[in-house]
Scaffold this motif. Structure first.
Motif, mmCIF file in Angstrom:
data_model
loop_
_atom_site.group_PDB
_atom_site.id
_atom_site.type_symbol
_atom_site.label_atom_id
_atom_site.label_comp_id
_atom_site.label_asym_id
_atom_site.label_seq_id
_atom_site.Cartn_x
_atom_site.Cartn_y
_atom_site.Cartn_z
ATOM 1 N N ALA A 134 -0.448 -2.122 -1.160
ATOM 2 C CA ALA A 134 -0.762 -3.023 -2.275
ATOM 3 C C ALA A 134 -0.252 -2.464 -3.595
ATOM 4 C CB ALA A 134 -2.264 -3.272 -2.354
ATOM 5 N N SER A 135 -0.335 -1.159 -3.792
ATOM 6 C CA SER A 135 0.084 -0.629 -5.086
ATOM 7 C C SER A 135 1.541 -0.204 -5.102
ATOM 8 C CB SER A 135 -0.837 0.515 -5.523
ATOM 9 O OG SER A 135 -0.930 1.500 -4.535
ATOM 10 N N SER A 184 -9.248 2.845 5.696
ATOM 11 C CA SER A 184 -8.830 2.224 4.431
ATOM 12 C C SER A 184 -9.285 3.020 3.232
ATOM 13 C CB SER A 184 -9.413 0.820 4.288
ATOM 14 O OG SER A 184 -9.670 0.227 5.516
ATOM 15 N N GLY A 185 -10.401 3.718 3.365
ATOM 16 C CA GLY A 185 -10.980 4.407 2.212
ATOM 17 C C GLY A 185 -10.143 5.574 1.728
ATOM 18 N N ARG A 245 -6.825 5.705 1.350
ATOM 19 C CA ARG A 245 -5.683 5.282 0.534
ATOM 20 C C ARG A 245 -4.423 6.095 0.798
ATOM 21 N NH1 ARG A 245 -6.333 1.645 0.718
ATOM 22 N NH2 ARG A 245 -5.091 0.787 -0.929
ATOM 23 N N GLN A 298 6.324 10.227 -11.685
ATOM 24 C CA GLN A 298 4.902 10.581 -11.742
ATOM 25 C C GLN A 298 4.044 9.348 -11.548
ATOM 26 O OE1 GLN A 298 4.267 12.418 -15.660
ATOM 27 N NE2 GLN A 298 3.422 14.157 -14.530
ATOM 28 N N SER A 299 4.628 8.197 -11.872
ATOM 29 C CA SER A 299 3.822 6.989 -11.954
ATOM 30 C C SER A 299 3.653 6.280 -10.620
ATOM 31 C CB SER A 299 4.433 6.039 -12.973
ATOM 32 O OG SER A 299 4.482 6.696 -14.220
ATOM 33 N N CYS A 320 -4.183 10.523 -1.917
ATOM 34 C CA CYS A 320 -5.042 11.685 -2.109
ATOM 35 C C CYS A 320 -4.772 12.670 -0.989
ATOM 36 C CB CYS A 320 -6.506 11.262 -2.132
ATOM 37 S SG CYS A 320 -7.118 10.666 -0.561
ATOM 38 N N TYR A 329 -12.988 -0.294 2.763
ATOM 39 C CA TYR A 329 -12.577 -0.402 1.364
ATOM 40 C C TYR A 329 -13.757 -0.154 0.429
ATOM 41 C CZ TYR A 329 -8.142 -2.283 3.026
ATOM 42 O OH TYR A 329 -6.933 -2.434 3.638
ATOM 43 N N SER A 379 -6.713 5.554 -9.707
ATOM 44 C CA SER A 379 -6.368 6.763 -8.964
ATOM 45 C C SER A 379 -5.725 7.808 -9.865
ATOM 46 C CB SER A 379 -5.469 6.416 -7.790
ATOM 47 O OG SER A 379 -4.188 6.086 -8.242
ATOM 48 N N ALA A 438 -1.618 8.820 -14.478
ATOM 49 C CA ALA A 438 -0.172 8.643 -14.347
ATOM 50 C C ALA A 438 0.180 7.289 -13.756
ATOM 51 C CB ALA A 438 0.427 9.760 -13.493
ATOM 52 N N SER A 439 -0.617 6.814 -12.818
ATOM 53 C CA SER A 439 -0.244 5.551 -12.191
ATOM 54 C C SER A 439 -0.889 4.338 -12.866
ATOM 55 C CB SER A 439 -0.549 5.567 -10.689
ATOM 56 O OG SER A 439 -1.873 5.948 -10.445
ATOM 57 N N PRO A 478 1.188 3.018 -16.808
ATOM 58 C CA PRO A 478 2.232 1.992 -16.838
ATOM 59 C C PRO A 478 1.669 0.594 -16.599
ATOM 60 C CG PRO A 478 2.826 3.771 -15.321
ATOM 61 C CD PRO A 478 1.423 4.025 -15.767
ATOM 62 N N PHE A 479 0.639 0.483 -15.761
ATOM 63 C CA PHE A 479 0.034 -0.828 -15.511
ATOM 64 C C PHE A 479 -0.568 -1.381 -16.800
ATOM 65 C CE2 PHE A 479 -3.514 -3.602 -14.529
ATOM 66 C CZ PHE A 479 -2.953 -4.492 -13.633
ATOM 67 N N PHE A 483 -7.818 14.770 -5.279
ATOM 68 C CA PHE A 483 -8.619 13.617 -4.866
ATOM 69 C C PHE A 483 -8.224 12.315 -5.563
ATOM 70 C CE2 PHE A 483 -11.065 17.010 -3.076
ATOM 71 C CZ PHE A 483 -11.661 16.463 -1.957
ATOM 72 N N ARG A 484 -7.329 12.399 -6.545
ATOM 73 C CA ARG A 484 -6.759 11.208 -7.194
ATOM 74 C C ARG A 484 -7.824 10.200 -7.628
ATOM 75 N NH1 ARG A 484 -4.067 12.972 -9.107
ATOM 76 N NH2 ARG A 484 -2.716 11.301 -9.735
ATOM 77 N N GLN A 521 -5.183 -6.542 -6.677
ATOM 78 C CA GLN A 521 -5.065 -5.676 -5.513
ATOM 79 C C GLN A 521 -4.105 -4.539 -5.807
ATOM 80 O OE1 GLN A 521 -3.654 -8.218 -2.266
ATOM 81 N NE2 GLN A 521 -5.422 -7.474 -1.127
ATOM 82 N N SER A 522 -3.198 -4.778 -6.752
ATOM 83 C CA SER A 522 -2.087 -3.856 -6.937
ATOM 84 C C SER A 522 -2.411 -2.687 -7.852
ATOM 85 C CB SER A 522 -0.895 -4.629 -7.484
ATOM 86 O OG SER A 522 -0.541 -5.626 -6.565
ATOM 87 N N PRO A 550 -3.651 0.805 -8.544
ATOM 88 C CA PRO A 550 -3.904 1.952 -7.660
ATOM 89 C C PRO A 550 -5.374 2.357 -7.746
ATOM 90 C CG PRO A 550 -2.061 2.372 -9.164
ATOM 91 C CD PRO A 550 -2.725 1.123 -9.630
ATOM 92 N N PRO A 563 -8.833 4.515 -6.528
ATOM 93 C CA PRO A 563 -9.091 5.877 -6.043
ATOM 94 C C PRO A 563 -9.544 5.856 -4.585
ATOM 95 C CG PRO A 563 -10.897 5.131 -7.437
ATOM 96 C CD PRO A 563 -9.858 4.045 -7.475
ATOM 97 N N CYS A 564 -9.254 6.927 -3.867
ATOM 98 C CA CYS A 564 -9.751 7.047 -2.501
ATOM 99 C C CYS A 564 -11.268 7.212 -2.560
ATOM 100 C CB CYS A 564 -9.094 8.218 -1.788
ATOM 101 S SG CYS A 564 -9.543 9.817 -2.447
ATOM 102 N N VAL A 565 -11.910 6.935 -1.460
ATOM 103 C CA VAL A 565 -13.365 6.861 -1.462
ATOM 104 C C VAL A 565 -13.997 8.226 -1.767
ATOM 105 C CG1 VAL A 565 -13.549 7.116 1.036
ATOM 106 C CG2 VAL A 565 -15.339 5.910 -0.195
#
Lengths: 422, 422
Positions: free
Chosen positions: A88-89, A247-248, A250, A271-272, A277, B50, B85, B88-89, B92-93, B249-250, B271-272, B274, B276-278
Motif C-alpha cells: 500500500a505504501s 499484517s502487523g 509491515r 530515505q523516504s 521494521c 492490522y 512509520s 523520513a517517509s 514527503p507525504f 521498530f519504525r 491506505q498509502s 506508511p 508503523p508496525c504493531v
C-alpha cells in the motif's frame, strides 16, 4: 481460519527482541538457534538500530535465492530486490517515478476491474490517471488482451499510459492466470511499451494443484530474447498475504526487472521509501530462507502452509457448492487468493428502489443484508464490476463452519430479496 | 552510549509477540502484566492483524494525553494525532498535500541551513521547491526571523512558499530554541501565512535544565487568540530519536494543529500512508503511557532517561572543553540533540587544493582526516553551512571515552592540517 499465528515465527521474533531469552528454555532451541544467527548479522548484535546492511544486502540476497528456486532457476540479482513496508505504501512511490509533471500529458496507469481499490488510489496519489480495463467474467475473470488494448487506445486521448497493473492470483476474483494468458500479457506490454506492475501478493494462496501460481518474472524469463531482456516488470510480495499472514509486521519486497540503472538509485538510496521494521524483515527472511529439512521450524512452516492451502481449497469448494445451488447467484471457478466474487442477480424493482435512495444497487443489497442478518459483505462496486452487473466480495479465510453459515445466510437472504422485489 | 537497549521495552515486545511467554518466569512479571493489557486491546488478542482501532484510536488517545502533560495542559484532540512509520517517509507525504500541480507557481518549502538533508530531499520528492534559509551562527544557530523573511521574499519570485521547516532541538546544531524565539517564528508564520513544519524529533534529548525543550504546540497554545487558533502546525515525533532510541521498530507520530477538516481525511483514511508496525506502536505507547509510579517499568524508564540526559550533557561539556582549547575550531553552545556542528578554520592553501581536486573544502578536510586517522566525520556541506565557512558534524552519542578520543584526534589532526597548509 482459526489457525492462530505461526508460533515458530513469533518465537524467533521474541528471542531477537529480548536477547536474555536466547538462553532460556522458555523458547524452543530451534527458535533460539535461529535468533542467534539473526543477531550475529545485526549491528552491535542488536535489532535496535537501522541495520542498513541487513535491509539492503543480507535479506535481499536470500530473497533472490528464494525467487530463483520459486522460478525454476530464472536468475535474480539481489540488487533488484527492494524491501519495503508493504504494497500500500510502496505502490504510490513506484507510480510516482512514472510521472513527469512537466509533460504535456499526464501519466496513465491501467488498473483491472474488478480489482483492489488500492491500485486506482495509488495512481491518483502519485499524480497519475487510473485507467480501468475490464476483466473477462465469462472467462472466469481472465485478463482479456483485446479489452486491455481497447482501454489503452481510449486512454491515449487523455493521457500517456505507462504502466499496466495485473493482479495474480486475482483479488477479489480468485482467478489464477494460465501461462498462456501471462505470455499474451507480456507480449502486449512489450508491444505497447508499458511497465508491468504485477501485484502477486496472493501468490502463496494458490490452492489448486492443476492451476499453480507462476510469477511474471518466471514466465518472462522463460520466454527468452528479446522480451525477457526488455519488458519492464515490478513484482510485489507482502508478508501480510504470505502463508504467515503477519499484517502487523509491515514487511514486503519488490523485484524490479529490466530497469535502467538510474531507476534503481532512488530505490536503493531514498530515505523516504517506507522501510520495513527490523522484526518484519526478520520474519520475511525466515520465510525466504527457512532452516534445512528436518529442523522443527522448517517442519512447522511446511505443515502450516499445507494446512492453509487445504483449508482454502476446502472453503473454495464450499462456496461453489452452496452458491451453485442458489438461483440468481453465480460464482466463477476459484483457483487462489483469499476472496470469492460471486455475481448476484438483483431484480428491476430493487434497482429502482436503490436509485430512489441514491445508492448503488449492490450497496443497497449489502445494507439490507446487514440490517436483516447482521452480516457484512463488501459490495462489488468497491472493487468495480462490469456495467449493469452486481457482485459481492466474500472472504475465504474464516473457518469452514463460519463460512458455511455466511453462505447459507447469503443465499437464503438473496432468495427472500428476489421474492420481495419480484 | 554503551547503554544497550531499554530491556523493559524489549521484554514487553517479546511477550506480545509470543503469548506463551505471558506465563513464563523467563520474563519479569511487570512486562508480562503490560503485555496482557496490550493484547486485550488487539483484534482476537493477537498482534498479527492490522489492528486498525489500536492504530487509529487507542494509541492516539494515549499520545494526546501525553502531549497535554508535556505541554502544561494545552489541549490535544486524539483525532489530530496520526501514527506513522517515521519522519523520513511521512514528511514527503505531508509536503505533497501542499503541492498543486495545476497551479502556475510551484510550492515552496523553507528549510534551515544547516539542517537535516531529509527536509530538502522530501520537498523535492513531493514535487515542491526547497528554499534554504540561514540559521544565525553568531547567535548559536538560533532562527533569525529577518533571514527567514528575506528568504521568503526572494523565493516568491520563483515559487509560492507554503511551509516553513523548523528543527528544534536543532540538528546538527544542538541549539534549543527559546520561548521568545519560538513566539517570533509563530508570529512570522501567521503573518506570512505559511504552515509550520516542526521537526521536534530530538525533543527528549534536550539536556540543559536551563534551556528546556518547549513544543511549538505549547507555545502556540499559550500565545492565545488569534494566533493559537489560526497558525497551522505539524509536529513530528519519532521513536528512533526518543529516549528509547529504537530505530529498528519504525514508529512515530504527527500532531496536526489548526487544519481544516478536509486535510485530516487523507491522514485518517489513506491506505498509502506508511503505518508503523504493531510492535513499534506498542513500544511508542509504552513511552507515552508508562505504568504508574512504583512500577518497575516506570522506574527503568526514568532511570534510563535521566542517565541518557546526564551522559549527553557530559559529552556536550567535553566537546566544549576540548574544542574550546583548539585554535581555529569553534563550537557554539549545545543545548540538546545528538550532534555538535563545530566550525573549523581551513587555510587558503587548503581551499585552493580542494578546488584543484574538485572537492568542497570540508569534504577535502574530512577525506584527509579519514586517510590520516581512520576516523569518519560528516562534512558540513552535507547539512549546508553559511557561504565561505566550514564545519564538521560530530555525534554526541558515543561513550564519553570514545568521544574524547574523537575530539583529541580531530584537534590534533586539525592543528597539523593548519601547519601543513599555512
Amino acid at each position: 481460519m482459526g489457525r492462530g499465528p505461526l508460533a515458530v515465527l513469533r518465537q524467533v521474533a521474541a528471542a531477537c527482541a529480548c536477547p536474555e531469552l536466547l538462553s532460556s528454555p522458555a523458547l524452543p532451541e530451534a527458535a533460539r538457534h535461529r535468533a542467534r544467527r539473526v543477531l550475529r548479522e545485526m549491528d552491535a548484535g542488536n535489532i535496535g538500530g537501522y541495520n542498513h546492511e541487513h535491509r539492503a544486502l543480507g535479506v535481499p540476497t536470500r530473497v533472490a535465492r528464494f525467487l530463483e528456486r520459486r522460478d525454476g532457476g530464472v536468475p535474480c540479482n539481489p540488487g533488484n530486490v527492494v524491501l519495503c513496508s508493504g504494497t500500500a505504501s510502496i505502490l504510490p512511490f513506484v507510480m510516482s517515478l512514472l510521472v513527469d509533471e512537466t509533460a504535456a500529458q499526464p501519466t496513465g496507469v491501467l488498473v483491472p476491474v474488478p480489482g483492489p481499490p488500492l491500485h486506482g488510489a495509488a495512481a491518483r496519489l502519485a499524480g497519475a490517471v487510473a485507467v480501468p480495463y475490464p476483466l473477462a467474467e465469462e472467462r472466469g475473470w481472465a485478463v482479456d488482451g483485446d479489452a486491455v488494448r481497447r482501454a489503452l487506445g481510449r486512454a491515449r486521448a487523455r493521457c500517456l499510459p505507462k504502466a499496466l497493473c495485473v493482479v495474480n492470483p486475482g483479488d477479489p476474483t480468485g482467478h489464477v492466470l494460465s501461462r498462456q494468458s501471462m505470455e499474451d500479457i507480456i507480449r502486449l506490454a512489450g508491444e505497447e511499451n508499458v511497465l508491468l506492475l504485477a501485484d502477486e501478493v496472493q501468490q502463496e494462496r494458490a490452492f489448486l494443484p492443476d492451476r499453480p501460481f507462476l510469477s511474471f518474472k518466471r514466465v518472462l524469463g522463460e520466454m527468452g530474447a528479446p522480451l525477457a531482456s526488455t519488458v519492464q516488470l515490478v513484482s510485489f510480495y507482502s508478508l501480510s498475504k504470505s502463508v504467515a499472514g503477519e499484517s502487523g509486521f509491515r514487511a514486503g519486497f519488490l523485484e524490479l526487472v529490466n530497469m535502467e540503472e538510474g531507476v534503481m538509485v532512488p530505490f536503493q538510496l531514498a530515505q523516504s521509501i517506507p522501510r520495513p521494521c527490523v522484526l518484519g524483515r526478520i520474519l520475511l527472511d525466515l520465510l525466504m530462507d527457512p532452516p534445512e529439512d528436518g529442523d522443527p521450524i522448517q517442519q512447522a512452516l511446511q505443515e502450516h502452509t499445507q494446512g492453509l492451502r487445504r483449508d482454502l481449497a476446502h472453503n473454495a469448494r464450499l462456496v461453489q457448492e452452496v452458491l451453485g445451488r442458489a438461483p440468481g447467484i453465480r460464482c466463477r471457478p476459484l483457483h487462489g487468493g483469499a476472496r470469492a466474487f460471486p455475481r448476484i442477480q438483483l431484480p428491476p424493482r430493487a434497482l429502482r428502489q436503490a436509485r430512489a435512495l441514491g445508492l448503488e444497487p449492490d450497496v443497497f443489497f449489502c445494507q439490507e443484508l446487514l440490517e436483516a442478518t447482521g452480516m457484512v459483505l463488501a459490495p462489488g462496486s468497491e472493487f468495480g464490476q462490469p456495467e449493469g452487473t452486481h457482485h459481492v466480495g466474500l472472504s475465504l479465510l474464516p473457518p469452514a463452519e463460519t463460512l458455511e453459515r455466511v453462505l447459507l445466510t447469503l443465499t437464503s437472504f438473496h432468495a427472500a430479496f428476489l421474492r420481495r422485489f419480484s
